[in-house]
Design an enzyme around this catalytic site. Structure first.
Site, PDB file in Angstrom:
ATOM      1  N   ARG A 195     -32.779  12.765 -34.777  1.00 39.03           N
ATOM      2  CA  ARG A 195     -32.736  14.192 -35.150  1.00 39.03           C
ATOM      3  C   ARG A 195     -34.116  14.699 -35.590  1.00 39.03           C
ATOM      4  O   ARG A 195     -34.428  15.870 -35.439  1.00 39.03           O
ATOM      5  CB  ARG A 195     -31.675  14.429 -36.221  1.00 39.03           C
ATOM      6  CG  ARG A 195     -30.279  14.029 -35.735  1.00 39.03           C
ATOM      7  CD  ARG A 195     -29.156  14.712 -36.440  1.00 39.03           C
ATOM      8  NE  ARG A 195     -27.902  14.001 -36.210  1.00 39.03           N
ATOM      9  CZ  ARG A 195     -27.127  14.138 -35.134  1.00 39.03           C
ATOM     10  NH1 ARG A 195     -27.464  14.973 -34.182  1.00 39.03           N
ATOM     11  NH2 ARG A 195     -26.015  13.437 -35.003  1.00 39.03           N
ATOM     12  N   LYS A 211     -29.778   8.367 -44.389  1.00 42.48           N
ATOM     13  CA  LYS A 211     -29.423   8.500 -42.962  1.00 42.48           C
ATOM     14  C   LYS A 211     -30.294   7.529 -42.155  1.00 42.48           C
ATOM     15  O   LYS A 211     -30.859   6.595 -42.709  1.00 42.48           O
ATOM     16  CB  LYS A 211     -29.614   9.957 -42.523  1.00 42.48           C
ATOM     17  CG  LYS A 211     -28.633  10.920 -43.201  1.00 42.48           C
ATOM     18  CD  LYS A 211     -27.218  10.676 -42.727  1.00 42.48           C
ATOM     19  CE  LYS A 211     -26.209  11.540 -43.434  1.00 42.48           C
ATOM     20  NZ  LYS A 211     -24.834  11.147 -43.132  1.00 42.48           N
ATOM     21  N   ASP A 249     -25.988  16.892 -40.768  1.00 47.33           N
ATOM     22  CA  ASP A 249     -26.922  16.415 -39.750  1.00 47.33           C
ATOM     23  C   ASP A 249     -27.869  17.512 -39.266  1.00 47.33           C
ATOM     24  O   ASP A 249     -28.794  17.238 -38.491  1.00 47.33           O
ATOM     25  CB  ASP A 249     -26.152  15.833 -38.557  1.00 47.33           C
ATOM     26  CG  ASP A 249     -25.408  14.553 -38.947  1.00 47.33           C
ATOM     27  OD1 ASP A 249     -25.841  13.880 -39.904  1.00 47.33           O
ATOM     28  OD2 ASP A 249     -24.392  14.237 -38.300  1.00 47.33           O
ATOM     29  N   GLY A 276     -24.669   4.079 -37.754  1.00 46.51           N
ATOM     30  CA  GLY A 276     -23.925   3.951 -39.007  1.00 46.51           C
ATOM     31  C   GLY A 276     -22.434   4.134 -38.791  1.00 46.51           C
ATOM     32  O   GLY A 276     -21.612   3.448 -39.414  1.00 46.51           O
ATOM     33  N   LYS A 316     -20.760  13.283 -30.874  1.00 51.08           N
ATOM     34  CA  LYS A 316     -20.955  11.864 -31.190  1.00 51.08           C
ATOM     35  C   LYS A 316     -19.799  11.334 -32.048  1.00 51.08           C
ATOM     36  O   LYS A 316     -19.262  10.263 -31.775  1.00 51.08           O
ATOM     37  CB  LYS A 316     -22.294  11.695 -31.925  1.00 51.08           C
ATOM     38  CG  LYS A 316     -22.694  10.268 -32.209  1.00 51.08           C
ATOM     39  CD  LYS A 316     -24.194  10.134 -32.353  1.00 51.08           C
ATOM     40  CE  LYS A 316     -24.734  10.587 -33.684  1.00 51.08           C
ATOM     41  NZ  LYS A 316     -24.271   9.750 -34.828  1.00 51.08           N
ATOM     42  N   GLN A 372     -17.393   8.916 -42.654  1.00 48.92           N
ATOM     43  CA  GLN A 372     -17.431   7.507 -42.238  1.00 48.92           C
ATOM     44  C   GLN A 372     -16.635   6.649 -43.221  1.00 48.92           C
ATOM     45  O   GLN A 372     -15.862   5.781 -42.818  1.00 48.92           O
ATOM     46  CB  GLN A 372     -18.884   7.030 -42.154  1.00 48.92           C
ATOM     47  CG  GLN A 372     -19.660   7.748 -41.052  1.00 48.92           C
ATOM     48  CD  GLN A 372     -21.114   7.339 -40.983  1.00 48.92           C
ATOM     49  OE1 GLN A 372     -21.613   6.609 -41.834  1.00 48.92           O
ATOM     50  NE2 GLN A 372     -21.807   7.817 -39.965  1.00 48.92           N
ATOM     51  N   ARG A 374     -29.203   0.492 -44.544  1.00 41.72           N
ATOM     52  CA  ARG A 374     -28.365   1.622 -44.981  1.00 41.72           C
ATOM     53  C   ARG A 374     -27.189   1.094 -45.808  1.00 41.72           C
ATOM     54  O   ARG A 374     -26.666   0.024 -45.543  1.00 41.72           O
ATOM     55  CB  ARG A 374     -27.891   2.429 -43.761  1.00 41.72           C
ATOM     56  CG  ARG A 374     -29.066   3.102 -43.067  1.00 41.72           C
ATOM     57  CD  ARG A 374     -28.644   3.933 -41.896  1.00 41.72           C
ATOM     58  NE  ARG A 374     -27.800   5.045 -42.280  1.00 41.72           N
ATOM     59  CZ  ARG A 374     -27.169   5.820 -41.407  1.00 41.72           C
ATOM     60  NH1 ARG A 374     -27.286   5.588 -40.104  1.00 41.72           N
ATOM     61  NH2 ARG A 374     -26.431   6.815 -41.822  1.00 41.72           N
ATOM     62  N   SER A 427     -17.809  11.572 -47.388  1.00 49.27           N
ATOM     63  CA  SER A 427     -18.330  10.954 -46.173  1.00 49.27           C
ATOM     64  C   SER A 427     -17.186  10.672 -45.216  1.00 49.27           C
ATOM     65  O   SER A 427     -16.245   9.950 -45.544  1.00 49.27           O
ATOM     66  CB  SER A 427     -19.042   9.643 -46.523  1.00 49.27           C
ATOM     67  OG  SER A 427     -19.104   8.803 -45.391  1.00 49.27           O
TER      68      SER A 427
END
Ligand code: S3P
Length: 440
Positions: free
Chosen positions: A400, A354, A327, A101, A27, A177, A130, A175
């Site tokens: 998940r 998350k 994750d 996200g 992903k 991201q 978030r 992170s």
């Protein structure tokens, strides 16, 4: 008889899992291939892109800014016609990031430097709650202008593109991201930007951007310092996306805990910033073997074979390993229920922000099955060896969680009913078919 909701799925207990499985594309790498391909010159060809809801959200946002992306269909090559670093058009509509996200945070980094253009980003109910400040704040130190609810922390977010300047930015959390958003903004800023992470997060952006021709220098202890120099043109590439180790994790744990099982997960990405799950399976003394290790388009890849052999040792996870398996904590909390003794997970408070609060949701759902699980502010303590019973379960909309509970339900006494099972499609559209096939 209670009525069955359309998304509820019956999960049958018992049976073993055997055979080979190929999990869908990674992903994180899929999002990046679409994003970087869009701002490159020329076309990018993506093999093995994850055909799931999250990357589709990224593609839809990019298409509404004028990027041509071929349809995202399972087993088909995706072609992105890049528009160059400054070619993204101002979209007429709100950019809808769905449940993703990664889409929202990376998109913020991509858009804050598009001078004179205006963008509005939103998402589903989970994403709108978030935290986005962790991205917005560092981008503001580079001159970005963005607004949103709660002082810019929650979407909908409005961005007005600015001329950005380079900065030295220490991120508060490890992170990928956040790091990737800063790197994307730095590509069009004036001057060099340095990102310093508290711990090394997944490095797919660095690897892929370098392959596209970006000027990125990685240094410091464990690659925690990244220097980005603007000015390079990105060139379209051929990207090969390996299978997602975070999806493989469900089969690795299922194969280790389900009696008489043997599963080979083929073509799994083995980037060392992602392989914490393999370290934990070693701690558990699970029987796993990594075969056919190779390098594919800049990422290490291999096949992983797992066999259930008997007793599993409990394990301890702390903040140090967390970025390498962030994750996988939901499925590892299921694994802990089948280890002999007490497993402890700490340093995991990031799980609370998350797609759902994964510590609370996993504790609630596993308790409903009879697990002995204690929720802590930053983790879970699980006493393995309690018999789980089949019951009414709920993914609470988290992909998940849905797949983790499906594995727990296999080992329960009696069948379960899983509500909102369709959420698995966010990262693994064929999960339920693969489960049926492996149960043969
Ligand atoms: C991701 C980074 C991780 C991970 C998420 C995907 C990415 O999030 O949990 O599923 O693609 O960069 P954080 O960056 O918030 O740790």
């Amino acid at each position: 008889m209670p009525s069955i909701k359309p998304s509820a799925r019956e999960l049958q207990a018992g049976g073993r899992l055997c055979g080979k499985v190929r999990v869908p594309g990674d992903k994180s790498i899929s999002h990046r291939a679409l994003l970087f391909g869009s701002i490159a010159e020329g076309s990018t060809t993506i093999h093995g892109l994850l055909p799931a809801e999250d990357p589709i959200s990224t593609a839809c946002c990019l298409r509404s800014m004028g990027v041509k992306i071929s349809p995202i269909i399972k087993d088909q090559i995706v072609v992105v016609e890049g528009v160059g670093l400054d070619g993204l058009q101002e979209p007429e509509e709100v950019l809808q990031c769905g449940n993703s996200g990664t889409t929202m945070r990376l998109m913020l980094g991509l858009l804050v430097g598009r001078q004179g253009r205006h963008f509005v980003l939103t998402g589903d109910q989970s994403l709108r709650n978030r935290p986005m400040q962790r991205v917005g704040q560092p981008l503001k130190t580079m001159g970005a202008q963005l607004q949103g609810r709660s002082n810019g922390n929650f979407a909908p977010l409005a961005v007005t593109g600015q001329k950005l300047h380079g900065a030295v930015i220490g991120t508060p959390v490890a992170s990928a991201q956040v790091k990737s958003a800063i790197i994307l903004a730095a590509l069009t800023a004036e001057g060099t930007t340095t990102v310093i992470e508290p711990a090394h997060s997944r490095d797919h952006s660095e690897r892929m951007l370098r392959a596209f021709g970006a000027n990125l220098e990685i240094g410091g202890e464990m690659g925690r310092h990244i220097n980005i120099r603007p000015g390079s043109t990105l060139k379209g590439q051929e990207v090969v996306v390996p299978g997602d180790i975070s999806s493989a994790a469900f089969w690795l744990v299922a194969g280790a805990i389900t009696p008489h099982s043997e599963i080979t997960v083929e073509n799994v990405g083995l980037n060392p910033t992602r392989t914490g799950i393999l370290e934990v399976m070693e701690q558990m003394e699970a029987q796993i073997e990594v075969l056919n290790q190779r390098d594919v388009a800049g990422e290490p890849v291999g096949d992983i074979k797992v066999r259930q052999t008997g007793r599993l040792k409990p394990f301890t996870l702390n903040a140090e390993i967390m970025p390498r398996l962030i994750d996988e904590v939901p499925i590892l909390s299921v694994a802990a229920c089948f280890c002999e003794g007490e497993s402890r997970i700490s340093g995991a408070s990031e799980l609370r922000v998350k797609e759902t609060d994964r510590l609370a949701v996993m504790a609630r759902q596993l308790k409903a099955m009879g697990a002995d699980i204690e929720e802590r502010s930053d983790g879970l303590i699980i006493q393995g060896g309690k018999i789980l019973r089949g019951t009414a379960l709920d993914s609470e909309t988290d992909h998940r969680v849905a797949m983790s509970l499906a594995v727990a339900a296999l080992l329960a006494e009696g069948n379960s009913m899983l509500d909102r099972s369709e959420s698995a499609a966010v990262s693994y559209p064929n999960f339920w078919e693969d489960l049926e096939r492996l149960r043969n």
